[in-house]
Scaffold this motif. Structure first.
Motif, short mmCIF file in Angstrom:
data_model
loop_
_atom_site.label_atom_id
_atom_site.label_comp_id
_atom_site.label_asym_id
_atom_site.label_seq_id
_atom_site.Cartn_x
_atom_site.Cartn_y
_atom_site.Cartn_z
N LEU A 102 12.90 -4.19 -13.46
CA LEU A 102 11.96 -4.73 -12.49
C LEU A 102 11.07 -5.74 -13.19
N VAL A 103 11.36 -7.01 -12.97
CA VAL A 103 10.69 -8.10 -13.66
C VAL A 103 9.86 -8.91 -12.67
N GLN A 133 7.19 -3.63 -8.77
CA GLN A 133 7.08 -3.57 -10.22
C GLN A 133 7.21 -2.16 -10.76
N GLU A 134 7.09 -1.17 -9.88
CA GLU A 134 7.19 0.23 -10.28
C GLU A 134 8.15 0.94 -9.34
N ILE A 135 8.81 1.96 -9.88
CA ILE A 135 9.76 2.73 -9.06
C ILE A 135 9.79 4.17 -9.55
N THR A 136 10.05 5.07 -8.62
CA THR A 136 10.17 6.48 -8.95
C THR A 136 11.62 6.92 -8.71
N ILE A 137 11.97 8.06 -9.24
CA ILE A 137 13.32 8.58 -9.05
C ILE A 137 13.56 8.90 -7.56
N ASP A 138 12.52 9.28 -6.84
CA ASP A 138 12.64 9.54 -5.40
C ASP A 138 12.97 8.26 -4.63
N SER A 170 10.53 3.12 -18.74
CA SER A 170 9.76 1.90 -18.94
C SER A 170 9.85 1.47 -20.39
N GLU A 171 9.62 0.18 -20.62
CA GLU A 171 9.65 -0.37 -21.96
C GLU A 171 8.56 -1.41 -22.09
N LEU A 212 16.32 -4.70 -4.99
CA LEU A 212 15.01 -4.80 -5.64
C LEU A 212 14.74 -6.19 -6.21
N LYS A 213 15.70 -7.11 -6.07
CA LYS A 213 15.61 -8.45 -6.66
C LYS A 213 15.25 -8.33 -8.14
N ALA A 214 16.05 -7.60 -8.84
CA ALA A 214 15.79 -7.28 -10.24
C ALA A 214 16.77 -7.98 -11.17
#
Length: 141
Positions: free
Chosen positions: A9-10, A16-21, A83-84, A123-125
């Motif tokens: 996610l750039v 910009q953030e995502i959860t496993i759900d 995350s990195e 997600l346009k990632a």
């Protein structure tokens, strides 16, 4: 551990953030869409399109999705989020993991690529495939 593909996610991504759900919701949307296509074609396509059952698992504080095969042509896939740190900014990603070479099937790799591309498009990632190639679905300037 097997090979991994990363949906990063750039800048320019839908979020910009995502959860496993949220990843699970996107996969369920994929299943729903392929089910509609199967109805239109009058064909049992949805079983071939998503030949896995989704199980939520956890190791310690880390939650992940275990996609267990319903068909002998497949084995399993694992999907997690992480995350990195990149250039002083924290970037979140979705990691799609293939089984070790002894357990991986060509179907697992194909479906892993397909699901990674679907997630990246939605997600346009930025997508880093299993073979190291990068596909950009995010708007770049």
């Amino acid at each position: 551990m097997g090979k991994s593909a990363y949906v990063k996610l750039v800048n320019g991504s839908v979020q910009q953030e995502i959860t496993i759900d949220q990843v699970k919701e996107l996969l369920n949307k994929y299943i729903e869409n392929t089910g509609k296509l199967a109805e239109q074609l009058d064909w049992e396509y949805h079983e071939s399109a998503f030949p896995y059952t989704i199980q939520e698992k956890a190791e310690g504080d880390t939650k992940y999705l275990y996609l267990k095969a319903k068909d002998e042509l497949y084995n399993y896939l694992i999907i997690g989020v992480g995350s990195e740190e990149v250039d002083g900014h924290t970037t979140q990603f979705i990691q799609v993991v293939l089984p070790d070479e002894d357990y991986r099937t060509p179907g697992d790799q194909a479906k892993g690529n397909e699901f990674s591309k679907y997630l990246a498009k939605k997600l346009k990632a930025e997508l880093h495939l299993f073979n190291g190639r990068v596909l950009y679905y995010n708007p770049r300037k």
